[in-house]
Design a protein around this motif. Structure first.
Motif, PDB file in Angstrom:
ATOM      1  N   LEU A 110      -3.777   5.861  13.490  1.00 30.75           N
ATOM      2  CA  LEU A 110      -5.064   6.055  12.813  1.00 30.75           C
ATOM      3  C   LEU A 110      -5.726   4.695  12.642  1.00 30.75           C
ATOM      4  N   SER A 111      -6.801   4.470  13.379  1.00 30.70           N
ATOM      5  CA  SER A 111      -7.480   3.177  13.331  1.00 30.70           C
ATOM      6  C   SER A 111      -8.713   3.244  12.445  1.00 30.70           C
ATOM      7  N   ILE A 150       1.176   1.139   7.099  1.00 27.67           N
ATOM      8  CA  ILE A 150      -0.170   0.558   7.122  1.00 27.67           C
ATOM      9  C   ILE A 150      -0.062  -0.865   7.630  1.00 27.67           C
ATOM     10  N   VAL A 151      -0.691  -1.119   8.766  1.00 28.38           N
ATOM     11  CA  VAL A 151      -0.653  -2.442   9.393  1.00 28.38           C
ATOM     12  C   VAL A 151      -1.928  -3.189   9.007  1.00 28.38           C
ATOM     13  N   GLY A 152      -1.769  -4.205   8.178  1.00 32.33           N
ATOM     14  CA  GLY A 152      -2.913  -4.940   7.652  1.00 32.33           C
ATOM     15  C   GLY A 152      -3.257  -4.419   6.272  1.00 32.33           C
ATOM     16  N   CYS A 153      -3.003  -5.192   5.245  1.00 32.02           N
ATOM     17  CA  CYS A 153      -3.205  -4.690   3.883  1.00 32.02           C
ATOM     18  C   CYS A 153      -4.169  -5.560   3.102  1.00 32.02           C
ATOM     19  N   GLY A 154      -5.403  -5.598   3.590  1.00 32.22           N
ATOM     20  CA  GLY A 154      -6.479  -6.203   2.818  1.00 32.22           C
ATOM     21  C   GLY A 154      -6.939  -5.192   1.777  1.00 32.22           C
ATOM     22  N   ILE A 161       0.686   5.748  11.659  1.00 36.02           N
ATOM     23  CA  ILE A 161       0.570   4.291  11.598  1.00 36.02           C
ATOM     24  C   ILE A 161      -0.914   3.959  11.502  1.00 36.02           C
ATOM     25  N   ILE A 162      -1.307   3.390  10.378  1.00 34.65           N
ATOM     26  CA  ILE A 162      -2.716   3.087  10.129  1.00 34.65           C
ATOM     27  C   ILE A 162      -2.996   1.632  10.495  1.00 34.65           C
ATOM     28  N   LEU A 163      -3.963   1.435  11.359  1.00 35.52           N
ATOM     29  CA  LEU A 163      -4.356   0.083  11.762  1.00 35.52           C
ATOM     30  C   LEU A 163      -5.547  -0.339  10.913  1.00 35.52           C
ATOM     31  N   ALA A 164      -5.276  -1.204   9.937  1.00 35.34           N
ATOM     32  CA  ALA A 164      -6.307  -1.652   9.009  1.00 35.34           C
ATOM     33  C   ALA A 164      -6.542  -3.158   9.121  1.00 35.34           C
ATOM     34  N   GLY A 172      -6.738  -1.494   3.256  1.00 28.99           N
ATOM     35  CA  GLY A 172      -5.358  -1.070   3.473  1.00 28.99           C
ATOM     36  C   GLY A 172      -4.644  -0.795   2.163  1.00 28.99           C
ATOM     37  N   LEU A 173      -4.852  -1.665   1.186  1.00 26.82           N
ATOM     38  CA  LEU A 173      -4.235  -1.477  -0.131  1.00 26.82           C
ATOM     39  C   LEU A 173      -4.821  -0.259  -0.841  1.00 26.82           C
ATOM     40  N   ALA A 174      -6.131  -0.031  -0.661  1.00 25.86           N
ATOM     41  CA  ALA A 174      -6.767   1.144  -1.260  1.00 25.86           C
ATOM     42  C   ALA A 174      -6.140   2.425  -0.729  1.00 25.86           C
ATOM     43  N   TYR A 175      -5.854   2.451   0.567  1.00 18.31           N
ATOM     44  CA  TYR A 175      -5.196   3.624   1.147  1.00 18.31           C
ATOM     45  C   TYR A 175      -3.798   3.794   0.566  1.00 18.31           C
TER      46      TYR A 175
END
Length: 267
Positions: free
Chosen positions: A92-93, A5-9, A65-68, A12-15
């Motif tokens: 996954l954006s 997970i790229v970006g963990c606001g 790879i999740i773009l968050a 992103g953290l919820a995911y």
């Protein structure tokens, strides 16, 4: 499955938490990429995954790879990510306003899913619409759908352009409900009810009304009619709403959000 997970606001953290909760990934196979040093330290203290500030070619070993990141930060990460992506990586954006075509061009990559979640996903009660680049396999789409479904309900759209409408309707939708609830609570306070009691009355009414909508056999007009009696209090309120064009204003607001989403998609 290995997930990055790229970006963990908040989202992103919820995911990350949802994937772990439902055993969709192990801590050892979850990578969080967070460039903000303070946020990175916070994530490290949670001890739920490996946390790094930059990605390298090792990221190609992750299935999804999740773009968050925030949409405005995408340009700053795209060049670095472009150089390390492999053909089998599913990107996954969940970035609002960035269409698949732009993702493909910036990342030189074709295996892309674009999703629009909303904030209740943080509680596992989200609504997420998603679409994909052409040519993705059923197996690849299922992988993405399983992850998205761990935070609530999902719906697939073949037509990507409808994600602008989704952004306006369910993506921004929680804010509309918050807005209405806020003003209902304010009305209670103006009528002399204590703020905490007014909030309780309104929030429980909202929860109960949702259950009625979700379970009743009547349509919305019939549900309204069941509460309203001729010459009564509900009719007096609804008449004021109609005179103030509240319904039309809500629709116009949502359409304005859609137009803004379209503008953002065009860059």
């Amino acid at each position: 499955m290995r997930i990055s997970i790229v970006g963990c606001g908040n989202m992103g953290l919820a995911y990350a938490r949802s994937f772990l909760k439902y055993n969709l990934v192990s801590k050892e196979d979850l990578l969080l990429v967070e460039k903000n040093e303070q946020r990175k330290e916070t994530l490290e203290k949670l001890a739920i995954a490996k946390v790094v500030s930059h990605f390298d070619d090792g990221i190609s070993g992750y299935d999804i790879i999740i773009l968050a990141v925030k949409p405005q930060d995408f340009s700053s990460i795209s060049n670095g990510l472009k150089g390390v992506l492999g053909n089998k990586n599913i990107v996954l954006s969940i970035m609002a306003g960035i269409p698949i075509k732009q993702l493909e061009e910036k990342l030189a990559h074709k295996v892309i899913v674009r999703a629009m979640p909303n904030s209740p996903a943080q509680l596992g009660m989200g609504m997420t619409a998603f679409t994909s680049a052409p040519g993705m396999t059923i197996e690849q789409l299922k992988k993405a759908e399983n992850l998205l479904g761990s935070t609530g309900r999902t719906v697939f759209f073949e037509n990507e352009s409808l994600l602008d409408a989704v952004t306006a309707l369910s993506g921004s939708g929680p804010a509309y409900f918050f807005y209405i609830v806020k003003h209902m609570i304010d009305a209670g306070i103006k009528m002399g009810i204590e703020p905490s009691v007014s909030a309780l009355l309104v929030k429980q009414t909202m929860i109960g009304s949702f259950e009625l909508v979700n379970n009743a056999t009547q349509n919305l007009d019939e549900l309204i009619a069941a509460v309203k009696s001729k010459g009564g209090t509900t009719e007096a309120a609804l008449q004021q709403f109609q005179e103030g064009h509240l319904g039309e204003t809500l629709v116009k607001g949502i359409l304005a959000a859609e137009n803004r989403a379209k503008e953002l998609s065009k860059g």
